[in-house]
Design a protein around this motif. Structure first.
Motif, PDB file in Angstrom:
ATOM      1  N   ASP A  17      -4.856   4.715 -10.676  1.00 48.55           N
ATOM      2  CA  ASP A  17      -3.764   4.995  -9.753  1.00 48.55           C
ATOM      3  C   ASP A  17      -3.434   3.720  -8.998  1.00 48.55           C
ATOM      4  O   ASP A  17      -4.323   3.093  -8.418  1.00 48.55           O
ATOM      5  N   LYS A  42       0.634   5.911 -12.306  1.00 51.98           N
ATOM      6  CA  LYS A  42      -0.565   6.217 -13.100  1.00 51.98           C
ATOM      7  C   LYS A  42      -0.515   5.346 -14.348  1.00 51.98           C
ATOM      8  O   LYS A  42       0.456   5.388 -15.096  1.00 51.98           O
ATOM      9  N   LEU A  67      -7.782   6.003 -16.549  1.00 55.96           N
ATOM     10  CA  LEU A  67      -6.538   6.269 -15.834  1.00 55.96           C
ATOM     11  C   LEU A  67      -6.677   5.711 -14.422  1.00 55.96           C
ATOM     12  O   LEU A  67      -7.539   6.144 -13.660  1.00 55.96           O
TER      13      LEU A  67
END
Length: 151
Positions: A91, A44, A89
């Motif tokens: 991934d 992350k 954010l």
């Protein structure tokens, strides 16, 4: 004339050096998924876009190392854009084949985790400046799931 060109080059170089650039930090690296042939870990990453407009991410490159040995690497082409003046954010999935994990058996067997170093490269397409790559690196350990985690 040469003196004028030197002054112009220095001015432009100084302005470009002082331009704000996106900033990123790795907030977590954790176990994500198990398949028949591999294990997927998820990184992350928090990225701050200092500009008022969105900027496209051309690609994300990654390299996962354990015990100074590369166990996974790859690129994620065109993962999207970063909205202006926001922290996003992201991934970043990292797929590791079982055959490589078996070669790390000594490290895993000792404390049931994988000591890792993750290197990421974010390539942005900035107006006027062009493509820039922002490197990011982090170290840590990934705790592996136990049978009790599945049941």
């Amino acid at each position: 004339m040469a003196e004028l060109l030197d002054k112009a080059k220095n001015f432009v170089a100084e302005k470009i050096a002082n331009i704000k650039k996106p900033e990123a930090t790795v907030t977590d690296v954790d176990f994500k998924n198990v398949s028949r042939d591999s294990v997927t870990f998820n990184a992350k990453v928090s990225i701050m876009n200092p500009y008022s407009t969105s900027i496209p991410i051309c690609e994300i490159s990654y390299s996962l190392k354990s015990a100074t040995r590369e166990i996974a690497s790859g690129k994620i082409p065109d993962p999207g854009s970063l909205p202006g003046n926001e922290t996003t954010l992201l991934d970043v999935p990292v797929k590791v084949p079982y055959s490589i994990l078996l070669s790390l058996a000594r490290d895993i067997g000792r404390d049931w985790d994988i000591d890792y170093e993750l290197e990421l490269g974010f390539t942005f397409d900035l107006p006027i400046i062009g493509d820039i790559t922002m490197p990011l690196s982090t170290k840590g350990e990934i705790k592996l799931p136990t049978f009790s985690d599945f049941f």
